[in-house]
Design an enzyme around this catalytic site. Sequence first.
Site, PDB file in Angstrom:
ATOM      1  N   GLU A   1       9.840 -39.322  46.529  1.00 13.69           N
ATOM      2  CA  GLU A   1      10.426 -40.652  46.286  1.00 13.69           C
ATOM      3  C   GLU A   1      10.375 -41.425  47.602  1.00 13.69           C
ATOM      4  O   GLU A   1      10.740 -40.913  48.654  1.00 13.69           O
ATOM      5  CB  GLU A   1      11.866 -40.462  45.782  1.00 13.69           C
ATOM      6  CG  GLU A   1      12.768 -41.669  45.854  1.00 13.69           C
ATOM      7  CD  GLU A   1      12.309 -42.887  45.058  1.00 13.69           C
ATOM      8  OE1 GLU A   1      12.071 -42.768  43.853  1.00 13.69           O
ATOM      9  OE2 GLU A   1      12.198 -43.963  45.677  1.00 13.69           O
TER      10      GLU A   1
ATOM     11  N   ASP B   1       6.915 -41.237  37.664  1.00 10.24           N
ATOM     12  CA  ASP B   1       8.065 -42.030  37.177  1.00 10.24           C
ATOM     13  C   ASP B   1       8.243 -43.174  38.169  1.00 10.24           C
ATOM     14  O   ASP B   1       9.127 -43.168  39.014  1.00 10.24           O
ATOM     15  CB  ASP B   1       9.299 -41.131  37.140  1.00 10.24           C
ATOM     16  CG  ASP B   1      10.522 -41.861  36.630  1.00 10.24           C
ATOM     17  OD1 ASP B   1      10.379 -42.959  36.051  1.00 10.24           O
ATOM     18  OD2 ASP B   1      11.634 -41.339  36.809  1.00 10.24           O
TER      19      ASP B   1
ATOM     20  N   ASP C   1       5.931 -41.844  50.688  1.00 10.98           N
ATOM     21  CA  ASP C   1       5.117 -42.578  49.727  1.00 10.98           C
ATOM     22  C   ASP C   1       4.346 -41.543  48.886  1.00 10.98           C
ATOM     23  O   ASP C   1       3.632 -40.694  49.453  1.00 10.98           O
ATOM     24  CB  ASP C   1       4.150 -43.473  50.512  1.00 10.98           C
ATOM     25  CG  ASP C   1       3.276 -44.316  49.605  1.00 10.98           C
ATOM     26  OD1 ASP C   1       3.073 -43.944  48.432  1.00 10.98           O
ATOM     27  OD2 ASP C   1       2.785 -45.348  50.083  1.00 10.98           O
TER      28      ASP C   1
ATOM     29  N   ASP D   1       7.073 -50.649  38.251  1.00 10.29           N
ATOM     30  CA  ASP D   1       5.868 -51.283  37.698  1.00 10.29           C
ATOM     31  C   ASP D   1       4.872 -51.575  38.826  1.00 10.29           C
ATOM     32  O   ASP D   1       5.213 -51.446  40.001  1.00 10.29           O
ATOM     33  CB  ASP D   1       6.282 -52.537  36.919  1.00 10.29           C
ATOM     34  CG  ASP D   1       6.935 -52.147  35.608  1.00 10.29           C
ATOM     35  OD1 ASP D   1       6.198 -51.950  34.634  1.00 10.29           O
ATOM     36  OD2 ASP D   1       8.162 -51.993  35.586  1.00 10.29           O
TER      37      ASP D   1
HETATM   38  N1  SAM Z   1      12.001 -45.339  34.599  1.00 15.61           N
HETATM   39  C1  SAM Z   1      11.667 -46.423  35.405  1.00 15.61           C
HETATM   40  C2  SAM Z   1      10.747 -47.426  34.787  1.00 15.61           C
HETATM   41  O1  SAM Z   1      10.219 -47.183  33.730  1.00 15.61           O
HETATM   42  O2  SAM Z   1      10.583 -48.508  35.334  1.00 15.61           O
HETATM   43  C3  SAM Z   1      11.282 -45.963  36.760  1.00 15.61           C
HETATM   44  C4  SAM Z   1      12.526 -45.514  37.476  1.00 15.61           C
HETATM   45  S1  SAM Z   1      12.434 -44.792  39.016  1.00 15.61           S
HETATM   46  C5  SAM Z   1      13.982 -45.312  39.629  1.00 15.61           C
HETATM   47  C6  SAM Z   1      11.150 -45.573  39.941  1.00 15.61           C
HETATM   48  C7  SAM Z   1      11.141 -45.085  41.373  1.00 15.61           C
HETATM   49  O3  SAM Z   1       9.843 -45.175  41.927  1.00 15.61           O
HETATM   50  C8  SAM Z   1      12.057 -45.886  42.302  1.00 15.61           C
HETATM   51  O4  SAM Z   1      13.113 -45.057  42.725  1.00 15.61           O
HETATM   52  C9  SAM Z   1      11.135 -46.308  43.457  1.00 15.61           C
HETATM   53  O5  SAM Z   1      11.766 -46.281  44.718  1.00 15.61           O
HETATM   54  C10 SAM Z   1      10.027 -45.275  43.336  1.00 15.61           C
HETATM   55  N2  SAM Z   1       8.756 -45.649  43.973  1.00 15.61           N
HETATM   56  C11 SAM Z   1       8.136 -46.860  43.939  1.00 15.61           C
HETATM   57  N3  SAM Z   1       6.994 -46.806  44.646  1.00 15.61           N
HETATM   58  C12 SAM Z   1       6.870 -45.536  45.116  1.00 15.61           C
HETATM   59  C13 SAM Z   1       5.884 -44.879  45.914  1.00 15.61           C
HETATM   60  N4  SAM Z   1       4.802 -45.518  46.357  1.00 15.61           N
HETATM   61  N5  SAM Z   1       6.073 -43.566  46.196  1.00 15.61           N
HETATM   62  C14 SAM Z   1       7.167 -42.896  45.737  1.00 15.61           C
HETATM   63  N6  SAM Z   1       8.140 -43.482  45.004  1.00 15.61           N
HETATM   64  C15 SAM Z   1       7.984 -44.785  44.677  1.00 15.61           C
END
Ligand code: SAM
Length: 289
Positions: free
Chosen positions: A108, A158, A140, A161
């Site tokens: 995450e 997960d 990342d 967008d």
């Molecule tokens: N269920 C949700 C949806 O459908 O929109 C997604 C929820 S989850 C909280 C999404 C997570 O992806 C966030 O905590 C965000 O910080 C993480 N995230 C975004 N870009 C990322 C990346 N490049 N690497 C790892 N985590 C990432």
Amino acid sequence: MSQGLVFNETLYPGVEVKYECDNILFQDRSEHQDLVLFTNPVFGKVLMLDGVTQVTTGDEFIYHEMMSHVPILAHGDAREVLIIGGGDCGMAEEALKHASIERLTQVEIDDAVVSFSKEHFGDFNAAVFEDDRFDLVIDDGARFVAETDRRFDVVMVDSTDPMGPGAVLFTEEFYRAVHRCLKPGGVLVTQNGVPFLQRDELLDSIRRFSAIYADASAYVAAIPTYFGGHMALGWATDNAELRKVSLETLEQRFEAAGLDTRYYTPEVHRAAFALPRFIRDIVEEGRKA
Ligand code: SAM
């Protein structure tokens, strides 16, 4: 709608979705994104990142059960599992219900999402933080899969967008790096938006999967929070048999896993791959490109 405080979902141009807010529980700007957690009379606690709903306590079980149990039970022998994103830890909670999983690594990017989810979403994620198999990496996800030597049976993306920090998780380069990290017969699942409103998101992912994986597809779940009808969950693997596991086998695996679910059943699992025509057309167009 009351005239009180509301939060607007900003994801869909041309449509406005407003959430009535009873109470703001947390609001902050992390290094990566704007984060707000509030309560709504219908959905319970609602988490928004950069104005886009991520998870609610009311319907999180639908998304988390379908994103985790479908690939894990289709695979049948998943031991090493990787979650990219998933900061609220609801996906990890569902995946860790499978005793067969030896290690669950979650990568995450934003530790603020994890730490406040630990505090506020204990109703569904408390078990994760007491499980020795849970291995949290703050990084990342794209960098992690590009660099790791580890190999996984199931990878679940997960993500947010395709904007901001999440955009990189929808690129061909990322899907290629995940392919390199999968053990033979492994499977990738992704959150691919609501096709009625986000057609291109699914089309682009299927195109990119098709350039890399032998079997590129999607399955669906109806999640009230992700407004606009079915949500598409992307499916990419070199083992086309995983999509065709029989109902009998799924029932045996489900029973052996001893899962107590509220949306997932083996019948729903099979049915989720029966795509409504307009979604199937998008998948087929993506495969041809
Ligand atoms: N269920 C949700 C949806 O459908 O929109 C997604 C929820 S989850 C909280 C999404 C997570 O992806 C966030 O905590 C965000 O910080 C993480 N995230 C975004 N870009 C990322 C990346 N490049 N690497 C790892 N985590 C990432």
